[in-house]
Design an enzyme around this catalytic site. Structure first.
Site, PDB file in Angstrom:
ATOM      1  N   ARG A  37     -13.249  86.981  75.251  1.00  0.00           N
ATOM      2  CA  ARG A  37     -12.870  85.713  74.626  1.00  0.00           C
ATOM      3  C   ARG A  37     -13.326  85.636  73.175  1.00  0.00           C
ATOM      4  O   ARG A  37     -12.731  84.913  72.374  1.00  0.00           O
ATOM      5  CB  ARG A  37     -13.454  84.534  75.424  1.00  0.00           C
ATOM      6  CG  ARG A  37     -12.675  84.247  76.687  1.00  0.00           C
ATOM      7  CD  ARG A  37     -13.226  83.058  77.433  1.00  0.00           C
ATOM      8  NE  ARG A  37     -12.359  82.692  78.546  1.00  0.00           N
ATOM      9  CZ  ARG A  37     -12.627  81.730  79.411  1.00  0.00           C
ATOM     10  NH1 ARG A  37     -13.744  81.041  79.319  1.00  0.00           N
ATOM     11  NH2 ARG A  37     -11.785  81.462  80.386  1.00  0.00           N
ATOM     12  N   LYS A 196     -13.659  77.036  91.040  1.00  0.00           N
ATOM     13  CA  LYS A 196     -13.486  75.676  90.505  1.00  0.00           C
ATOM     14  C   LYS A 196     -12.404  74.937  91.276  1.00  0.00           C
ATOM     15  O   LYS A 196     -11.252  75.343  91.287  1.00  0.00           O
ATOM     16  CB  LYS A 196     -13.123  75.735  89.031  1.00  0.00           C
ATOM     17  CG  LYS A 196     -14.259  76.253  88.155  1.00  0.00           C
ATOM     18  CD  LYS A 196     -13.844  76.273  86.701  1.00  0.00           C
ATOM     19  CE  LYS A 196     -14.908  76.935  85.849  1.00  0.00           C
ATOM     20  NZ  LYS A 196     -14.415  77.219  84.488  1.00  0.00           N
ATOM     21  N   GLY A 341     -11.913  84.095  82.731  1.00  0.00           N
ATOM     22  CA  GLY A 341     -13.102  84.767  82.223  1.00  0.00           C
ATOM     23  C   GLY A 341     -13.653  85.788  83.203  1.00  0.00           C
ATOM     24  O   GLY A 341     -13.894  86.949  82.849  1.00  0.00           O
ATOM     25  N   GLY A 364      -8.206  78.522  84.509  1.00  0.00           N
ATOM     26  CA  GLY A 364      -7.493  77.305  84.897  1.00  0.00           C
ATOM     27  C   GLY A 364      -6.306  77.030  83.968  1.00  0.00           C
ATOM     28  O   GLY A 364      -5.238  76.604  84.413  1.00  0.00           O
TER      29      GLY A 364
END
Ligand code: 3PG
Ligand code: MG
Length: 389
Positions: A37, A196, A341, A364
């Protein structure tokens, strides 16, 4: 286009506030486990420094609700300095008089990184005054935080309300690549795992789009429980799923799993059917029958989208399923898009990067984009263009 790209705005000599996503996986000691990232936004930073802008980077890291020394941005500034081969100035706050003074002292072409935005709860609440405070630091706003575009947070949707804006080069690249999954050639197989629970909400919508949908990880635990299985001490989140999702034959949960008596490399493990999970044990990975089922579906799919590791692959003993899945997809005869990630970290760790059509920085966000949702961050870019041109 409905929103601006870097070429559409004048950044020459300006103070440019860039939202990036430096929410990188780290170990307990704060060592960066995967810097994809960070590397991904270097083209945008280089573009801006060449244009002699004052580059002000901002990001969140983790999910703190207040100041947390373990989640300061210092290790990231250090890594970025190394990658850019130039010193990145690390500031110890993200707004206010001291930060403004420090930015005023910067030369054009210099780069600074603000402190973790989530040290202020105002960030996730999209507080207007907080957004305004951030906007006061600069003349132009750039969003290159693809992985955060699904969050309606102050630095994502609030700031472009106050400043002329555009998206960065990473967002452009991601959108172009993920379009291949959004307009997927069928059969389309989506594999959504991870921890999540809000991702499961998006996955619920995905099931109308995908020909098949595999759900694993903590999300898989939630689905197994909803289907009436006893999952022992497996990690779970409280979330109520739609009946039609739980009962759909298109939605596939693990058939067999690796269970462990504790979360550690030295734990006892065994492979069991999901109907035989012993009380007191927890699911840590998918089993061989599940992998075989996934392989059959991958074999007749033209597009495969994968987000989230199916097991706790950070612990070598629990990494077999994630590794086998990554290997299978890297070798698949289909368009293969992976996102997130942790997923990217796994792919990098197993050195399978080149086998994928695209590895997205978004988790997400990539799921939401592929599902067809309008991402709040993109919507804000469109509105900002209407307002400022
Ligand atoms: C991610 O890792 O998916 C993004 O950085 C967003 O983080 P969040 O889920 O904590 O909002
Ligand atoms: Mg993540």
């Amino acid at each position: 286009m409905k929103f601006n790209t870097l070429k559409d705005v004048d950044v020459e000599g300006k103070r440019v506030l860039v939202r990036v996503d430096f929410n990188v996986p780290m170990d307990k000691k704060g060592k960066i486990l995967d810097d994809r990232r960070i590397k991904a936004v270097i083209p945008t930073i280089n573009y801006l420094t060449k244009k002699k802008a004052v580059v002000i980077l901002m990001s969140h890291l983790g999910r703190p609700k207040k100041i947390n020394d373990k989640l300061r941005m210092d290790p990231i500034a250090k890594r970025l300095s190394k990658l850019l081969k130039t010193n990145v100035i690390k500031l110890d706050d993200c707004l206010g008089a001291t930060v403004e003074d420090q930015i005023n002292e910067m030369q054009t072409g210099e780069v600074c990184l603000l402190e973790n935005l989530r040290f202020y709860p105002e960030e996730t609440k999209n507080d207007k005054l907080f957004a305004q405070g951030l906007a006061e630091l600069a003349n132009v706003y750039v969003n290159d935080a693809f992985a955060t575009l699904h969050r309606a947070h102050a630095s994502v949707v609030g700031v472009p309300h106050f400043l002329p804006s555009c998206v960065g080069l990473l967002v452009m690249k991601e959108v172009k690549q993920l379009e291949k999954a959004r307009k997927a050639r069928k059969p389309f197989f989506a594999i959504i795992c991870g921890a999540k629970e809000d991702k499961l909400r998006v996955a619920e919508k995905m099931f109308t789009k995908a020909s098949n949908l595999f759900i694993g990880g903590v999300l898989g635990n939630i689905l197994l429980k909803a289907r009436g299985f006893k999952i022992g001490k497996s990690k779970i989140e409280k979330i109520k799923l739609q009946k039609k999702f739980v009962n759909s034959t298109k939605v596939i949960a693990p058939e067999d799993v690796v269970v462990a008596n504790r979360i550690a490399q030295g734990a006892k493990t065994k492979i069991v059917a999901v109907s035989d999970i012993p009380t007191g044990w927890m699911i840590v990975d998918i089993g061989p029958k599940t992998l075989k089922r996934i392989k059959e579906i991958v074999g007749h799919s033209r597009t495969v989208f994968w987000s989230g590791p199916p097991g706790l692959f950070e612990i070598p003993k629990f990494s077999k399923g994630t590794k086998a899945l990554a290997k299978m997809l890297a070798g698949a005869n289909a368009v293969t898009i992976a996102g997130g990630g942790d997923t990217a970290e796994a792919i990098d760790q197993f050195k399978l990067d080149r086998g994928f059509t695209h590895v997205s920085t978004g988790g997400g966000a990539s799921v939401a984009y592929v599902e067809g949702a309008e991402l709040p961050g993109m919507k804000a870019m469109i509105e900002s263009k209407k307002r400022f041109g």
